[in-house]
Design an enzyme around this catalytic site. Sequence first.
Site, PDB file in Angstrom:
ATOM      1  N   ASP A  63      -3.131  38.618  76.552  1.00 33.01           N
ATOM      2  CA  ASP A  63      -3.281  38.119  77.299  1.00 33.01           C
ATOM      3  C   ASP A  63      -2.711  36.582  77.333  1.00 33.01           C
ATOM      4  O   ASP A  63      -2.713  35.322  78.351  1.00 33.01           O
ATOM      5  CB  ASP A  63      -4.897  36.612  77.257  1.00 33.01           C
ATOM      6  N   GLU A  68      -2.160  29.218  80.552  1.00 34.04           N
ATOM      7  CA  GLU A  68      -2.809  27.637  81.126  1.00 34.04           C
ATOM      8  C   GLU A  68      -3.759  27.453  80.453  1.00 34.04           C
ATOM      9  O   GLU A  68      -3.955  26.696  80.086  1.00 34.04           O
ATOM     10  CB  GLU A  68      -3.759  27.603  82.371  1.00 34.04           C
ATOM     11  N   ARG A  88      -7.220  35.663  71.487  1.00 28.73           N
ATOM     12  CA  ARG A  88      -6.149  34.745  71.898  1.00 28.73           C
ATOM     13  C   ARG A  88      -5.676  33.344  71.064  1.00 28.73           C
ATOM     14  O   ARG A  88      -5.341  32.921  71.189  1.00 28.73           O
ATOM     15  CB  ARG A  88      -6.362  34.106  73.420  1.00 28.73           C
ATOM     16  N   HIS A 166     -13.855  30.023  83.377  1.00 30.44           N
ATOM     17  CA  HIS A 166     -13.778  28.888  82.675  1.00 30.44           C
ATOM     18  C   HIS A 166     -13.619  28.284  84.373  1.00 30.44           C
ATOM     19  O   HIS A 166     -14.046  28.990  85.537  1.00 30.44           O
ATOM     20  CB  HIS A 166     -12.250  29.231  82.675  1.00 30.44           C
ATOM     21  N   CYS A 253      -4.291  29.574  86.146  1.00 22.99           N
ATOM     22  CA  CYS A 253      -3.805  30.635  84.450  1.00 22.99           C
ATOM     23  C   CYS A 253      -2.533  30.975  84.200  1.00 22.99           C
ATOM     24  O   CYS A 253      -1.921  30.573  82.999  1.00 22.99           O
ATOM     25  CB  CYS A 253      -4.446  31.809  84.666  1.00 22.99           C
TER      26      CYS A 253
HETATM   27  C1  CIR Z   1      -9.232  35.510  79.398  1.00 22.08           C
HETATM   28  O1  CIR Z   1     -10.140  36.987  79.626  1.00 22.08           O
HETATM   29  O2  CIR Z   1      -9.133  34.998  78.782  1.00 22.08           O
HETATM   30  C2  CIR Z   1      -8.066  36.539  80.383  1.00 22.08           C
HETATM   31  N1  CIR Z   1      -7.982  37.545  80.385  1.00 22.08           N
HETATM   32  C3  CIR Z   1      -7.751  35.464  81.154  1.00 22.08           C
HETATM   33  C4  CIR Z   1      -7.458  33.864  81.322  1.00 22.08           C
HETATM   34  C5  CIR Z   1      -7.577  32.775  82.673  1.00 22.08           C
HETATM   35  N2  CIR Z   1      -7.032  32.335  82.116  1.00 22.08           N
HETATM   36  C6  CIR Z   1      -8.095  31.529  83.327  1.00 22.08           C
HETATM   37  O3  CIR Z   1      -8.762  31.444  83.941  1.00 22.08           O
HETATM   38  N3  CIR Z   1      -7.017  29.803  83.228  1.00 22.08           N
END
Ligand code: CIR
Length: 258
Positions: A63, A68, A88, A166, A253
């Site tokens: 990811d 961001e 992550r 988020h 993101c």
């Molecule tokens: C996650 O679940 O962390 C990633 N697949 C998606 C992150 C999206 N990021 C964001 O909204 N800032």
Amino acid sequence: MRQFQHAIVRRPCRAMVDGITSAPELGKPIYELALEQHDAYIRALEQCGIEVSILDADEAFPDSCFIEDVAVLSKKCAVVTNPGAPSRNGEKRLIIDEIRKYYDEAAIHCIQTPGTLDGGDVMMVGDCFYVGESERTNTEGIRQFGSILAAYGYSCIAVPMEKMLHLKTGVNYLENNNLLAAGEFAQNPLFDRFQKVLVPEEEAYAANCVWINDTIIVPEGYPKVLAEIKKLGYRTVTVDVSEFRKLDGGLSCLSLRF
Ligand code: CIR
């Protein structure tokens, strides 16, 4: 009015097909298409008059193109987050050298365990930062973030959350007091001070648009939101990010803007 000079992005890695998703029914992202869409996203950022720093893909973190989430970069300080998803969390170590190019060591801070914070939960409105208390960002993370910001004269408002991944999945500030708001945030009194553009449920994904120097980058395929934003008088650029949507990722993101 704030102004951005830079953005940082990270190239998607092949392992992105195994990224976290709450929507497996959308299918796995097609890596080659994701790369093309990422190229277009970078061009859109550049069209807004900013310099884009492009970091290499990192196969260890599926990811990691959602850069961001690993930092919050403000005019006066940088905060390296402590991402709340275990797969992550290590991404925070990948960003620090890049941040050092732009900030003095004394102005770089880190959220520490047991605090967690994802950048996607932070929405900057002038000197005030709204922070979603989500599955990824906890009360202790918000407390630490607030106390770091206070030293620079910034304030912090916690936003309780129920459903979305988020904060910025559902609410985004477009400057000039304009706010895009969807779902659980549409009627939240914390946002009553703004002129709200309410995002219809069928276009909820487009609540995540990005303001850059008076241009709004809008995801392709959401005509109602696009029309509302144009009505407000902004220049708009659309970018297709279908492959990132499959991983719950929106436009914001994919970059750090500062
Ligand atoms: C996650 O679940 O962390 C990633 N697949 C998606 C992150 C999206 N990021 C964001 O909204 N800032």
